[in-house]
Design a protein around this motif. Structure first.
Motif, PDB file in Angstrom:
ATOM      1  N   ALA A 136      -9.065  57.766 -35.707  1.00 39.54           N
ATOM      2  CA  ALA A 136      -7.883  57.815 -36.554  1.00 39.54           C
ATOM      3  C   ALA A 136      -8.252  57.315 -37.946  1.00 39.54           C
ATOM      4  O   ALA A 136      -9.355  56.840 -38.195  1.00 39.54           O
ATOM      5  N   SER A 137      -7.322  57.431 -38.835  1.00 36.59           N
ATOM      6  CA  SER A 137      -7.574  56.951 -40.189  1.00 36.59           C
ATOM      7  C   SER A 137      -7.647  55.429 -40.191  1.00 36.59           C
ATOM      8  O   SER A 137      -7.773  54.802 -39.150  1.00 36.59           O
ATOM      9  N   ASP A 138      -7.537  54.812 -41.317  1.00 33.08           N
ATOM     10  CA  ASP A 138      -7.687  53.370 -41.431  1.00 33.08           C
ATOM     11  C   ASP A 138      -6.515  52.598 -40.833  1.00 33.08           C
ATOM     12  O   ASP A 138      -6.523  51.379 -40.841  1.00 33.08           O
ATOM     13  N   ASP A 139      -5.528  53.286 -40.339  1.00 30.12           N
ATOM     14  CA  ASP A 139      -4.329  52.632 -39.816  1.00 30.12           C
ATOM     15  C   ASP A 139      -4.528  52.268 -38.343  1.00 30.12           C
ATOM     16  O   ASP A 139      -4.605  53.151 -37.484  1.00 30.12           O
ATOM     17  N   PRO A 140      -4.622  50.983 -37.998  1.00 34.02           N
ATOM     18  CA  PRO A 140      -4.816  50.622 -36.588  1.00 34.02           C
ATOM     19  C   PRO A 140      -3.576  50.875 -35.734  1.00 34.02           C
ATOM     20  O   PRO A 140      -3.679  51.033 -34.521  1.00 34.02           O
ATOM     21  N   ILE A 141      -2.413  50.933 -36.348  1.00 31.76           N
ATOM     22  CA  ILE A 141      -1.188  51.220 -35.587  1.00 31.76           C
ATOM     23  C   ILE A 141      -1.229  52.642 -35.036  1.00 31.76           C
ATOM     24  O   ILE A 141      -0.749  52.904 -33.932  1.00 31.76           O
ATOM     25  N   GLN A 142      -1.837  53.557 -35.794  1.00 29.53           N
ATOM     26  CA  GLN A 142      -1.959  54.941 -35.329  1.00 29.53           C
ATOM     27  C   GLN A 142      -2.830  55.017 -34.079  1.00 29.53           C
ATOM     28  O   GLN A 142      -2.551  55.804 -33.167  1.00 29.53           O
ATOM     29  N   VAL A 143      -3.869  54.198 -34.019  1.00 35.04           N
ATOM     30  CA  VAL A 143      -4.739  54.168 -32.839  1.00 35.04           C
ATOM     31  C   VAL A 143      -3.944  53.699 -31.622  1.00 35.04           C
ATOM     32  O   VAL A 143      -4.037  54.271 -30.530  1.00 35.04           O
ATOM     33  N   VAL A 144      -3.156  52.653 -31.794  1.00 36.50           N
ATOM     34  CA  VAL A 144      -2.337  52.136 -30.694  1.00 36.50           C
ATOM     35  C   VAL A 144      -1.295  53.171 -30.273  1.00 36.50           C
ATOM     36  O   VAL A 144      -1.031  53.354 -29.078  1.00 36.50           O
ATOM     37  N   ASN A 145      -0.702  53.875 -31.221  1.00 37.94           N
ATOM     38  CA  ASN A 145       0.281  54.908 -30.898  1.00 37.94           C
ATOM     39  C   ASN A 145      -0.366  56.060 -30.129  1.00 37.94           C
ATOM     40  O   ASN A 145       0.238  56.606 -29.200  1.00 37.94           O
TER      41      ASN A 145
END
Length: 122
Positions: A50-59
Motif C-alpha cells: 500500500a502507499s505510505d498510509d498504514p491505515i490502508q494496510v490495516v483496512n
C-alpha cells in the motif's frame, strides 16, 4: 453376488508395467522440470504494498479477513438450508431446530461486517 474363489476373474493380481532405462530418465527429467517450475511459480507471488498510509494496510487486512469470514458464513448458510430441507422430509423436529439454528448462525456470520458497522456507527 461375487464369490471369493482363487480362480475368480475379478481376483487378478497386479504387476508393474515394464519401463526401459531411457523412459525412466525422461520421466525423471520431466518430473523434476515440473517440480522446479511449480516451486519457481510459488515464489514469484507479487506483493502489492500500500502507499505510505498504514491505515490502508490495516483496512486491506480487515477486508481480507472479513471476506474469509463471509465465505465461512455462506457455507454454513448452505448447510443450514440443506439441514432444514432434510428435516422437513424426515419430520424430525430436533433436526429442524438444529437446521434453523445453523441457518441463523450462517446469516449472522455472513453479515458480520455490516452488523459491526451498524453497532459502531462507522
Amino acid at each position: 453376488m461375487y464369490s471369493m474363489k482363487k480362480n475368480n476373474k475379478y481376483n487378478k493380481s497386479t504387476y508393474k508395467l515394464p519401463m526401459t532405462g531411457g523412459v525412466k530418465k525422461g520421466f525423471r527429467a520431466y518430473a523434476c522440470a515440473v517440480l522446479a517450475l511449480a516451486v519457481m511459480m510459488s515464489f514469484a507471488v507479487p506483493a502489492f504494498a500500500a502507499s505510505d498510509d498504514p491505515i490502508q494496510v490495516v483496512n486491506n487486512l480487515s477486508d481480507f479477513i472479513f471476506g474469509l469470514i463471509r465465505a465461512i458464513g455462506l457455507i454454513l448458510l448452505g448447510f443450514g438450508i440443506v439441514q432444514v430441507g432434510l428435516s422437513l422430509k424426515s419430520h424430525d423436529p430436533s433436526q429442524r431446530a438444529n437446521g434453523f439454528m445453523t441457518l441463523a448462525g450462517g446469516v449472522i456470520i455472513t453479515f458480520a461486517k455490516e452488523i459491526l458497522n451498524l453497532i459502531t456507527g462507522a
